[in-house]
Enzyme design. Structure first.
Site, PDB file in Angstrom:
ATOM      1  N   ASP A  76      18.078 -48.107 122.223  1.00  0.00           N
ATOM      2  CA  ASP A  76      18.759 -47.880 123.493  1.00  0.00           C
ATOM      3  C   ASP A  76      18.358 -48.972 124.482  1.00  0.00           C
ATOM      4  OD1 ASP A  76      20.333 -45.681 125.137  1.00  0.00           O
ATOM      5  OD2 ASP A  76      18.720 -46.410 126.424  1.00  0.00           O
ATOM      6  N   ASN A  87      24.973 -51.758 135.107  1.00  0.00           N
ATOM      7  CA  ASN A  87      26.394 -51.522 135.403  1.00  0.00           C
ATOM      8  C   ASN A  87      26.619 -51.248 136.882  1.00  0.00           C
ATOM      9  OD1 ASN A  87      27.854 -51.938 133.056  1.00  0.00           O
ATOM     10  ND2 ASN A  87      27.633 -49.839 132.331  1.00  0.00           N
ATOM     11  N   HIS A  89      30.653 -53.729 135.386  1.00  0.00           N
ATOM     12  CA  HIS A  89      30.801 -53.489 133.947  1.00  0.00           C
ATOM     13  C   HIS A  89      30.923 -54.777 133.144  1.00  0.00           C
ATOM     14  CE1 HIS A  89      31.040 -49.115 134.075  1.00  0.00           C
ATOM     15  NE2 HIS A  89      31.736 -49.239 135.195  1.00  0.00           N
ATOM     16  N   ASP A 118      28.934 -55.376 129.813  1.00  0.00           N
ATOM     17  CA  ASP A 118      29.539 -55.796 128.541  1.00  0.00           C
ATOM     18  C   ASP A 118      28.843 -57.021 127.982  1.00  0.00           C
ATOM     19  OD1 ASP A 118      31.317 -53.734 128.721  1.00  0.00           O
ATOM     20  OD2 ASP A 118      33.042 -54.963 129.305  1.00  0.00           O
ATOM     21  N   GLU A 160      25.332 -47.653 125.206  1.00  0.00           N
ATOM     22  CA  GLU A 160      24.307 -48.685 125.086  1.00  0.00           C
ATOM     23  C   GLU A 160      23.364 -48.421 123.926  1.00  0.00           C
ATOM     24  OE1 GLU A 160      22.706 -45.803 128.257  1.00  0.00           O
ATOM     25  OE2 GLU A 160      24.623 -46.460 127.440  1.00  0.00           O
TER      26      GLU A 160
END
Length: 416
Positions: A286, A294, A299, A303, A329
């Site tokens: 994770d 974010n 975002h 990404d 994630e």
């Protein structure tokens, strides 16, 4: 839901356990209906499938939906609402429809081919006239030496003329070398009447050097008093690539190109069937503080982190394991035939490489870290669900103990 690509030359239906979920107008027309709505009103698609094919169709559906059999081309005999009997080729693949899996079927009416084959048996001369003018590529050969080819075949394999093809001592030159032995075996089975016909998609090398894919139909006929093989071909290159693309999209994450959750689960379940998971090790990873990234930087930045970390995992694991995006994630790695120590080394490498990755957000440099949980199968058996749950528990423990850490199944301690 992503839009569905529909080729207007084919009928398309989507169903779940033969209850129609979507029907296009071409499909409805094939079965004599005035509109797609009439088909949608059917209680079951079995109403328009010959009863003697019901059990075969039902079993094929179960096998494909359970992942026991790959989607493929099939043939059935159907009856339209006016009583007309006709045969079809179907191309099936599993899709997601309104949150659940369903089967999409592309249907091709093969009536014209059936009629042509019947004429072949009835009148040889009419047959020869028919195949010469057919839009399908047709070849007659004996031991791969051409006896007759029609102009459509010449066009499909990109030859210059019928004479050029007929001059070949053997048309094995258009069959890839890896398939030579298989082609010879099929020829012998046809000639010996061990099998009556074939229906498959094959790869051929055309005269212009390009590789194309053809739907291939073969059967034995009498030619000059001796048995020979009649081969009919349809160019399905674009359809073949479209199906491969659909299969890829169904099993891979759009953003990273990694296997998605469903594909990973299918692969692991298959390994269980093959009794090949006793040494399986799972790494569940994770990205730390991903929500903060974010929220703070948008975002697009999130990404970027996802994509760069996915590439880092792929390069680190290489061919030694399966890497997938588990969701959001979270990433998952499965390692076969690795010791626990080897898995720890891979995890530690991922951890350290993360610390070396520099991200620039809003003009400032940042380092992104990850937390990793490791689990291992039992010595003699493996329950994939328990394996993942244990890795998830260990990953959560790494989070609680400060993040940017690894927790392994035996030591329950941190790995620096």
């Amino acid at each position: 839901m992503k839009p569905i690509h529909i080729d207007s030359t084919y009928g398309v239906v989507i169903h779940r356990d033969f209850t129609p979920l979507f029907v296009d107008e071409k499909y409805a027309q094939l079965f004599g209906f005035e509109s797609a709505q009439e088909v949608m009103a059917l209680s079951s698609l079995f109403d328009i499938i010959d009863p003697k094919y019901h059990q075969i169709a039902q079993q094929a559906y179960i096998d494909v939906m359970q992942g026991k059999e790959l989607p493929k081309v099939r043939s059935y005999v159907n009856q339209d609402i006016h009583g007309r009997i006709f045969s079809v080729l179907t191309v099936d693949h599993v899709i997601e429809w309104e949150g659940n899996l369903a089967l999409q079927i592309t249907v091709i009416d093969m009536s014209m081919i059936d009629q042509a084959n019947q004429q072949i048996l009835e009148q040889e001369q009419k047959y020869k006239d028919l195949i010469w003018n057919s839009l399908q590529g047709i070849l007659v050969h004996r031991d791969f030496k051409p006896l007759m080819v029609n102009p459509a075949f010449v066009d499909l394999i990109k030859a210059k003329s019928v004479a050029e093809v007929m001059a070949l001592n053997s048309f094995m030159c258009i069959i890839p070398e890896y398939n030579h032995e298989n082609a010879r075996n099929i020829y012998q089975k046809l000639i010996s009447k061990e099998i009556r016909s074939t229906n498959e998609i094959v790869e051929n090398i055309c005269f212009d050097g390009q590789t194309r894919y053809f739907q291939l139909f073969e059967s034995v006929i009498d030619w000059g008093g001796l048995p020979a093989i009649q081969t009919s071909i349809i160019d399905v290159t674009e359809k073949y690539h479209l199906e491969r693309q659909i299969e890829y999209q169904a099993s891979h994450d759009d953003l990273t190109g990694l296997f998605n959750r469903r594909a990973i689960t299918e692969k692991l379940n298959q390994k269980i069937i093959n009794n090949d998971t006793c040494s399986e090790i799972c790494l569940l990873i994770d990205i730390d503080d991903f929500k903060w990234i974010n929220d703070q930087f948008g975002h697009a930045s999130g990404d970027e982190v996802i994509v760069r970390f996915a590439n880092l995992c792929k390069k680190t694991v290489g061919e030694s394991g399966i890497v997938g995006r588990w969701g959001g994630e979270e990433f998952i790695i499965f390692l076969s035939n690795h010791s626990l120590q080897q898995a720890k080394t891979i995890a530690a490498t991922i951890l350290k490489k993360c610390e070396l990755e520099i991200y620039q957000f809003s003009g400032h440099n940042y380092i992104v870290t990850v937390s990793i949980g490791i689990s291992q199968c039992e010595a003699t058996s493996c329950n994939i669900e328990s394996l993942i749950q244990t890795a998830d528990k260990n990953m959560y423990q790494a989070k609680q103990q400060g993040k940017n850490q690894i927790v392994s199944p035996k030591t329950k301690g941190l790995i620096n």
